[in-house]
Design a protein around this motif. Structure first.
Motif, PDB file in Angstrom:
ATOM      1  N   MET A   1      -4.586  14.606   9.553  1.00 37.79           N
ATOM      2  CA  MET A   1      -3.983  13.260   9.630  1.00 37.79           C
ATOM      3  C   MET A   1      -2.955  13.228  10.756  1.00 37.79           C
ATOM      4  N   SER A   2      -2.971  12.203  11.554  1.00 39.40           N
ATOM      5  CA  SER A   2      -2.053  12.109  12.675  1.00 39.40           C
ATOM      6  C   SER A   2      -0.637  11.844  12.184  1.00 39.40           C
ATOM      7  N   GLN A   3       0.335  12.148  13.044  1.00 43.46           N
ATOM      8  CA  GLN A   3       1.733  11.888  12.711  1.00 43.46           C
ATOM      9  C   GLN A   3       1.956  10.405  12.459  1.00 43.46           C
ATOM     10  N   LYS A   4       1.249   9.577  13.250  1.00 42.27           N
ATOM     11  CA  LYS A   4       1.385   8.140  13.081  1.00 42.27           C
ATOM     12  C   LYS A   4       0.866   7.692  11.725  1.00 42.27           C
ATOM     13  N   SER A   5      -0.297   8.268  11.321  1.00 35.71           N
ATOM     14  CA  SER A   5      -0.850   7.900  10.022  1.00 35.71           C
ATOM     15  C   SER A   5       0.064   8.347   8.895  1.00 35.71           C
ATOM     16  N   GLY A   6       0.620   9.574   9.041  1.00 35.39           N
ATOM     17  CA  GLY A   6       1.543  10.060   8.022  1.00 35.39           C
ATOM     18  C   GLY A   6       2.762   9.173   7.911  1.00 35.39           C
ATOM     19  N   GLY A   7       3.289   8.732   9.055  1.00 29.35           N
ATOM     20  CA  GLY A   7       4.435   7.830   9.032  1.00 29.35           C
ATOM     21  C   GLY A   7       4.101   6.508   8.396  1.00 29.35           C
ATOM     22  N   SER A   8       2.892   6.003   8.671  1.00 29.28           N
ATOM     23  CA  SER A   8       2.476   4.725   8.083  1.00 29.28           C
ATOM     24  C   SER A   8       2.360   4.833   6.580  1.00 29.28           C
ATOM     25  N   LEU A   9       1.820   5.961   6.082  1.00 30.61           N
ATOM     26  CA  LEU A   9       1.688   6.150   4.639  1.00 30.61           C
ATOM     27  C   LEU A   9       3.055   6.249   3.970  1.00 30.61           C
ATOM     28  N   ARG A  10       3.979   6.953   4.610  1.00 34.30           N
ATOM     29  CA  ARG A  10       5.336   7.047   4.050  1.00 34.30           C
ATOM     30  C   ARG A  10       5.993   5.671   3.998  1.00 34.30           C
ATOM     31  N   GLU A  11       5.792   4.895   5.047  1.00 30.26           N
ATOM     32  CA  GLU A  11       6.360   3.549   5.082  1.00 30.26           C
ATOM     33  C   GLU A  11       5.747   2.668   3.998  1.00 30.26           C
ATOM     34  N   LEU A  12       4.426   2.789   3.806  1.00 26.13           N
ATOM     35  CA  LEU A  12       3.755   2.008   2.764  1.00 26.13           C
ATOM     36  C   LEU A  12       4.265   2.407   1.384  1.00 26.13           C
ATOM     37  N   ARG A  13       4.415   3.723   1.162  1.00 25.08           N
ATOM     38  CA  ARG A  13       4.919   4.194  -0.131  1.00 25.08           C
ATOM     39  C   ARG A  13       6.337   3.682  -0.372  1.00 25.08           C
ATOM     40  N   ARG A  14       7.163   3.734   0.663  1.00 25.97           N
ATOM     41  CA  ARG A  14       8.533   3.239   0.531  1.00 25.97           C
ATOM     42  C   ARG A  14       8.541   1.738   0.242  1.00 25.97           C
ATOM     43  N   SER A  15       7.676   1.014   0.925  1.00 29.43           N
ATOM     44  CA  SER A  15       7.600  -0.432   0.714  1.00 29.43           C
ATOM     45  C   SER A  15       7.159  -0.749  -0.708  1.00 29.43           C
ATOM     46  N   ASN A  16       6.176  -0.013  -1.215  1.00 33.79           N
ATOM     47  CA  ASN A  16       5.709  -0.240  -2.596  1.00 33.79           C
ATOM     48  C   ASN A  16       6.797   0.105  -3.607  1.00 33.79           C
ATOM     49  N   GLN A  17       7.533   1.180  -3.357  1.00 34.99           N
ATOM     50  CA  GLN A  17       8.628   1.551  -4.255  1.00 34.99           C
ATOM     51  C   GLN A  17       9.674   0.436  -4.319  1.00 34.99           C
ATOM     52  N   GLN A  18      10.012  -0.081  -3.157  1.00 35.27           N
ATOM     53  CA  GLN A  18      11.033  -1.124  -3.112  1.00 35.27           C
ATOM     54  C   GLN A  18      10.537  -2.415  -3.750  1.00 35.27           C
ATOM     55  N   GLN A  19       9.244  -2.685  -3.644  1.00 39.78           N
ATOM     56  CA  GLN A  19       8.695  -3.877  -4.283  1.00 39.78           C
ATOM     57  C   GLN A  19       8.762  -3.751  -5.799  1.00 39.78           C
ATOM     58  N   VAL A  20       8.443  -2.569  -6.321  1.00 42.50           N
ATOM     59  CA  VAL A  20       8.531  -2.344  -7.766  1.00 42.50           C
ATOM     60  C   VAL A  20       9.974  -2.467  -8.235  1.00 42.50           C
ATOM     61  N   LEU A  21      10.896  -1.876  -7.492  1.00 43.28           N
ATOM     62  CA  LEU A  21      12.317  -1.987  -7.854  1.00 43.28           C
ATOM     63  C   LEU A  21      12.781  -3.436  -7.828  1.00 43.28           C
ATOM     64  N   ALA A  22      12.344  -4.189  -6.815  1.00 44.61           N
ATOM     65  CA  ALA A  22      12.738  -5.598  -6.722  1.00 44.61           C
ATOM     66  C   ALA A  22      12.228  -6.385  -7.925  1.00 44.61           C
ATOM     67  N   LEU A  23      11.004  -6.124  -8.353  1.00 48.46           N
ATOM     68  CA  LEU A  23      10.457  -6.824  -9.515  1.00 48.46           C
ATOM     69  C   LEU A  23      11.231  -6.479 -10.781  1.00 48.46           C
ATOM     70  N   LEU A  24      11.566  -5.210 -10.949  1.00 48.41           N
ATOM     71  CA  LEU A  24      12.304  -4.809 -12.143  1.00 48.41           C
ATOM     72  C   LEU A  24      13.725  -5.360 -12.135  1.00 48.41           C
ATOM     73  N   LEU A  25      14.345  -5.415 -10.955  1.00 50.07           N
ATOM     74  CA  LEU A  25      15.691  -5.979 -10.863  1.00 50.07           C
ATOM     75  C   LEU A  25      15.700  -7.472 -11.162  1.00 50.07           C
ATOM     76  N   ALA A  26      14.689  -8.183 -10.653  1.00 47.23           N
ATOM     77  CA  ALA A  26      14.663  -9.641 -10.791  1.00 47.23           C
ATOM     78  C   ALA A  26      14.094 -10.092 -12.124  1.00 47.23           C
ATOM     79  N   ASP A  27      13.057  -9.397 -12.621  1.00 49.77           N
ATOM     80  CA  ASP A  27      12.310  -9.904 -13.775  1.00 49.77           C
ATOM     81  C   ASP A  27      12.219  -8.930 -14.939  1.00 49.77           C
ATOM     82  N   GLY A  28      12.735  -7.725 -14.772  1.00 47.12           N
ATOM     83  CA  GLY A  28      12.580  -6.693 -15.794  1.00 47.12           C
ATOM     84  C   GLY A  28      13.313  -7.011 -17.082  1.00 47.12           C
ATOM     85  N   PRO A  29      12.955  -6.250 -18.146  1.00 48.69           N
ATOM     86  CA  PRO A  29      12.008  -5.143 -18.140  1.00 48.69           C
ATOM     87  C   PRO A  29      10.545  -5.617 -18.103  1.00 48.69           C
TER      88      PRO A  29
END
Length: 405
Positions: A1-29
């Motif tokens: 896997m290229s460095q660029k692809s690895g960076g993109s996957l890390r960014e996607l994972r971070r974005s998904n984590q933050q989206q889940v946190l945002a949902l729990l903060l706004a609408d949780g539990p």
């Protein structure tokens, strides 16, 4: 896997984590199925994200009862861990500073206020606040710094396009100061700076007499008179941050000249100095706020008469605002609100008399959170907790940093 692809996957994972946190903060539990549906990802992806967030102490099983519309079993509900981080509310008044620490549920963790010489400049005020915060953190978190954001209140209008505190009256200590820059430089943290009366409105809207109200008008009756507007659930600041300067609405065009340059301002009729001046012929030249309130509460007719006049003139101004804004509720705070019904009865009567029939039955109630710098500090914490777009990223950063420390 290229460095660029690895960076993109890390960014996607971070974005998904933050989206889940945002949902729990706004609408949780919420439970995993609801998180997957709302985030637009698979349950497998959500399970992976949740497992990682739970390992990092950001997400926990919730013991709250499920709200209406939440499918799934109560024991499957997830929420953000309230103890994962803290937010700071900080309120700088003319004669003091108050620092308030709250967890992610809004529960107070620690707080302290100290008086200051009104002649202090912004640098000295910030240094005192920084020292208070450091002492509180050392006492409660000696092994780490869990702060993810600061909400700071200062007197005066803050232009949010520039971050500079404007001038509403001469002699204000923060005038022309780029407050956001100064705070962020001192604390090395994201800082949201707001007018301290508006922070009182935010506090009452989240935890006090304005809970659950989408269109709220908060009025602070103190030495000055100001207001905070919550319109459709959002704090209204105005184009240059000057919304809410209620004390400088003119109620008598041929009245005395105000420090602001206008004539007949409301504060000259209903601010604490004006009320004390009206009562000195009956109460004596040394009368102070506490004695004035105590004697009025005991039935002194002079006090009752003056507060009737104050309630009437404030009610006339609020009637005009009811015609303009049609709020669901008006919350009245500040030291003069402690007078109780001798103030509130004529205030409500004036609104009913001068407002349009469609809006005159507005709910008018006293503030619930008390008076003083503490209330604005509560609002500062509420402001940070309400900024859900920035909060998930800050949470993600702090726990990721702790995991690699």
């Amino acid at each position: 896997m290229s460095q660029k692809s690895g960076g993109s996957l890390r960014e996607l994972r971070r974005s998904n984590q933050q989206q889940v946190l945002a949902l729990l903060l706004a609408d949780g539990p919420l439970h995993r199925a609801a998180l997957a549906r709302r985030a637009g990802v698979s349950r497998t992806t959500v399970s992976t994200i949740v497992s990682d967030l739970m390992d990092r102490g950001l997400v926990v099983q919730s013991d709250e009862e499920p709200a209406d519309g939440h499918d799934g079993r109560a024991r499957d509900l997830l929420s953000v861990n309230p103890g994962a981080a803290v937010v700071v509310g900080m309120n700088h008044t003319f004669d003091g500073v108050w620092v308030h620490l709250a967890d992610l549920s809004g529960r107070e963790v620690a707080a302290r206020g100290v008086p200051l010489d009104p002649a202090c400049g912004p640098g000295e005020r910030i240094a005192v606040a920084r020292d208070i915060l450091r002492r509180l953190l050392d006492a409660h978190w000696p092994d780490g710094d869990p702060v993810i954001g600061v909400g700071a209140g200062v007197p005066g209008p803050i232009d949010h396009t520039t971050g500079v505190v404007g001038v509403s009256l001469p002699g204000q200590p923060w005038s022309h100061v780029h407050a956001a820059e100064e705070f962020e430089r001192a604390f090395n943290l994201p800082v949201a700076v707001e007018n301290n009366t508006r922070l009182e409105a935010v506090a009452e809207a989240r935890w006090g007499a304005g809970r659950g109200v989408r269109d709220l008008l908060y009025v602070g009756l103190s030495s000055g008179i100001a207001s905070g507007l919550i319109l459709d659930g959002r704090l209204h600041r105005g184009t240059v941050g000057a919304a809410g300067e209620l004390g400088h609405v003119s109620v008598s065009m041929d009245g005395p000249t105000c420090r602001c340059g206008n004539r007949g301002c409301l504060v000259l009729h209903a601010g604490i100095p004006a009320v004390l001046a009206q009562l000195r012929p009956a109460f004596g030249t040394e009368v102070g706020l506490e004695e004035m309130l105590a004697r009025t509460a005991a039935g002194d007719r002079a006090g009752e008469s003056v507060f009737a006049d104050v309630g009437t003139v404030v009610g006339q101004v609020l009637a005009n605002l009811c015609n303009l804004l049609n709020p669901e509720r008006i919350v009245v705070g500040g030291e003069l609100a402690l007078a109780g019904e001798v103030l509130f009865a004529p205030l409500r009567t004036a609104i009913r008399r001068y407002a349009l029939s469609l809006v005159r039955d507005v709910d008018v109630v006293p503030a619930e959170l008390g008076v003083g710098g503490r209330v604005g500090a509560l609002g500062g914490a509420a402001l940070v907790l309400g900024e859900t777009t920035a909060l998930p990223a800050a949470l993600n950063r702090i726990t990721a940093r702790q995991a690699t420390a």
